[in-house]
Enzyme design. Structure first.
Site, PDB file in Angstrom:
ATOM      1  N   ASN A  11       2.343   0.330  -1.516  1.00 49.39           N
ATOM      2  CA  ASN A  11       2.461   1.154  -0.315  1.00 49.39           C
ATOM      3  C   ASN A  11       2.322   0.222   0.892  1.00 49.39           C
ATOM      4  O   ASN A  11       1.221  -0.119   1.290  1.00 49.39           O
ATOM      5  CB  ASN A  11       1.352   2.219  -0.321  1.00 49.39           C
ATOM      6  CG  ASN A  11       1.389   3.094   0.919  1.00 49.39           C
ATOM      7  OD1 ASN A  11       2.338   3.029   1.711  1.00 49.39           O
ATOM      8  ND2 ASN A  11       0.369   3.919   1.101  1.00 49.39           N
ATOM      9  N   LYS A  13       2.960   0.860   3.851  1.00 50.04           N
ATOM     10  CA  LYS A  13       2.630   1.613   5.079  1.00 50.04           C
ATOM     11  C   LYS A  13       3.587   1.191   6.197  1.00 50.04           C
ATOM     12  O   LYS A  13       4.755   0.951   5.903  1.00 50.04           O
ATOM     13  CB  LYS A  13       1.152   1.412   5.425  1.00 50.04           C
ATOM     14  CG  LYS A  13       0.254   1.754   4.225  1.00 50.04           C
ATOM     15  CD  LYS A  13      -1.202   1.839   4.540  1.00 50.04           C
ATOM     16  CE  LYS A  13      -1.960   2.228   3.263  1.00 50.04           C
ATOM     17  NZ  LYS A  13      -3.400   2.400   3.490  1.00 50.04           N
ATOM     18  N   HIS A  98      -0.211  11.670   1.360  1.00 51.48           N
ATOM     19  CA  HIS A  98      -1.130  10.546   1.610  1.00 51.48           C
ATOM     20  C   HIS A  98      -2.149  10.936   2.676  1.00 51.48           C
ATOM     21  O   HIS A  98      -1.821  11.663   3.621  1.00 51.48           O
ATOM     22  CB  HIS A  98      -0.333   9.311   2.046  1.00 51.48           C
ATOM     23  CG  HIS A  98      -1.164   8.065   2.033  1.00 51.48           C
ATOM     24  ND1 HIS A  98      -2.021   7.751   3.056  1.00 51.48           N
ATOM     25  CD2 HIS A  98      -1.303   7.098   1.106  1.00 51.48           C
ATOM     26  CE1 HIS A  98      -2.656   6.619   2.755  1.00 51.48           C
ATOM     27  NE2 HIS A  98      -2.231   6.204   1.574  1.00 51.48           N
ATOM     28  N   GLU A 100      -3.266   9.410   5.084  1.00 50.17           N
ATOM     29  CA  GLU A 100      -2.918   9.033   6.456  1.00 50.17           C
ATOM     30  C   GLU A 100      -1.930  10.029   7.068  1.00 50.17           C
ATOM     31  O   GLU A 100      -1.913  10.219   8.285  1.00 50.17           O
ATOM     32  CB  GLU A 100      -2.388   7.590   6.477  1.00 50.17           C
ATOM     33  CG  GLU A 100      -3.544   6.608   6.290  1.00 50.17           C
ATOM     34  CD  GLU A 100      -3.157   5.248   5.731  1.00 50.17           C
ATOM     35  OE1 GLU A 100      -1.974   4.904   5.706  1.00 50.17           O
ATOM     36  OE2 GLU A 100      -4.086   4.522   5.301  1.00 50.17           O
ATOM     37  N   GLU A 168      -6.822   8.986  -4.579  1.00 53.35           N
ATOM     38  CA  GLU A 168      -7.143   8.028  -3.523  1.00 53.35           C
ATOM     39  C   GLU A 168      -8.310   8.535  -2.690  1.00 53.35           C
ATOM     40  O   GLU A 168      -8.103   9.214  -1.673  1.00 53.35           O
ATOM     41  CB  GLU A 168      -5.941   7.848  -2.595  1.00 53.35           C
ATOM     42  CG  GLU A 168      -4.760   7.171  -3.216  1.00 53.35           C
ATOM     43  CD  GLU A 168      -4.017   6.336  -2.174  1.00 53.35           C
ATOM     44  OE1 GLU A 168      -3.818   5.151  -2.426  1.00 53.35           O
ATOM     45  OE2 GLU A 168      -3.682   6.862  -1.108  1.00 53.35           O
ATOM     46  N   GLY A 174      -8.520   0.890   2.341  1.00 54.63           N
ATOM     47  CA  GLY A 174      -8.494  -0.139   3.380  1.00 54.63           C
ATOM     48  C   GLY A 174      -9.763  -0.952   3.488  1.00 54.63           C
ATOM     49  O   GLY A 174     -10.088  -1.456   4.559  1.00 54.63           O
ATOM     50  N   SER A 216      -8.314   0.283  -2.040  1.00 48.93           N
ATOM     51  CA  SER A 216      -8.784  -1.098  -2.221  1.00 48.93           C
ATOM     52  C   SER A 216      -8.623  -1.597  -3.660  1.00 48.93           C
ATOM     53  O   SER A 216      -9.529  -2.236  -4.193  1.00 48.93           O
ATOM     54  CB  SER A 216     -10.221  -1.251  -1.736  1.00 48.93           C
ATOM     55  OG  SER A 216     -10.303  -0.883  -0.370  1.00 48.93           O
TER      56      SER A 216
HETATM   57  P1  PGA Z   1      -5.550   0.173   0.334  1.00 49.44           P
HETATM   58  O1  PGA Z   1      -4.558   1.404   0.603  1.00 49.44           O
HETATM   59  O2  PGA Z   1      -5.135  -0.457  -0.960  1.00 49.44           O
HETATM   60  O3  PGA Z   1      -5.332  -0.725   1.516  1.00 49.44           O
HETATM   61  O4  PGA Z   1      -6.921   0.726   0.274  1.00 49.44           O
HETATM   62  C1  PGA Z   1      -4.210   2.279  -0.422  1.00 49.44           C
HETATM   63  C2  PGA Z   1      -3.444   3.436   0.164  1.00 49.44           C
HETATM   64  O5  PGA Z   1      -3.798   3.907   1.257  1.00 49.44           O
HETATM   65  O6  PGA Z   1      -2.486   3.920  -0.449  1.00 49.44           O
END
Ligand code: PGA
Length: 256
Positions: A11, A13, A98, A100, A168, A174, A216
């Site tokens: 991903n 983003k 997601h 976000e 998630e 993050g 993460s």
């Molecule tokens: P991350 O993001 O690996 O940076 O924690 C995962 C995600 O938001 O899909």
């Protein structure tokens, strides 16, 4: 969607900032992804890069995905993109729900519309669920049940063969591998999600729906999450923006 393979989804983003950089990043993972036969790699770049990256690859071990879609097929929806449109430029997967996107107002009901439209268009849906924090009374489990239940409302059993659930937890996104979920916690969540899917559908269907983890996921924790956590793969955010780290994750998953 190939069975018996680990699913490693990148991903990206809203990164990187140019097509030149996107091509460079993709070329940095292409070789490893092409060589890892036990892994299905899915690259989800910003939509505008999908068709150009797709031109750089002709095999089956790498697929492309979008990070979101709109639920209508076509029409006067300025700024939106439909499942059919994204499919026509080479996307086979789509990430939906997601955290976000939810943070900007996406509700379970909206996620449900997108899930239905995407499955109808023949896309593989990576449905994200996850709580922002955990509480002593385990109310977050109710929250997760609600996310799953509403997102899958009116989704027929047949279409579920193209569904993947991405767990998630927002508290782990993050950060670093030390802040990620523990393998034990992941295993509990794996069982919980399978149980919820069994209640919504049946055991056979639940067993066939892959569950991947995001938050993460890094080279240092993916091995134990695969072994003890029993996950079927990962949704990788920041570690997918570094070719070296992402390749490392692919190689670890390939050994399982
Ligand atoms: P991350 O993001 O690996 O940076 O924690 C995962 C995600 O938001 O899909």
């Amino acid at each position: 969607m190939p069975k018996n393979k680990k699913l490693i989804v990148a991903n990206w983003k809203m990164n990187p900032q140019s097509l030149v950089e996107a091509k460079k990043l993709f070329l940095g993972v292409k070789k490893t992804a092409s060589g890892t036969s036990n892994v299905q790699t899915v690259i989800c770049p910003p939509n505008v890069f999908i068709s150009e990256l797709n031109k750089l690859y002709s095999g089956h071990r790498v697929s492309f995905g979008a990070q979101d879609v709109f639920w209508k097929e076509k029409g006067s929806y300025t700024g939106e993109i439909s499942p059919e449109e994204i499919k026509s430029v080479g996307a086979e997967y789509v990430i939906l729900g997601h955290s976000e996107a939810r943070a900007f107002g996406e509700t379970n009901e909206i996620v449900n519309k997108k899930v239905i439209a995407s499955l109808k268009a023949g896309l593989n849906v990576i449905l994200c669920i996850g709580e922002s924090k955990r509480d002593a009374h385990a109310l977050y489990l109710k929250f997760l049940t609600e996310q799953l239940k509403t997102a899958l409302l009116s989704v027929g059993r047949k279409e579920l063969k193209n569904l993947i659930v991405a767990y998630e937890p927002i508290w782990a996104i993050g950060k670093t591998d030390e802040d990620a979920i523990s393998p034990h916690q992941m295993h509990e969540m794996y069982i919980f999600i399978k149980k919820t899917l069994t209640e919504l559908y049946d055991k056979k269907i639940a067993l066939n729906i892959p569950i991947i983890y995001g938050g993460s996921a890094e080279p240092d924790n993916v091995n134990e999450l695969l072994v003890e956590g029993e996950v079927d793969g990962f949704l990788v955010g920041h570690a997918s923006l570094e070719a070296r780290e992402f390749n490392e994750i692919l190689k670890i998953a390939n050994k399982k």
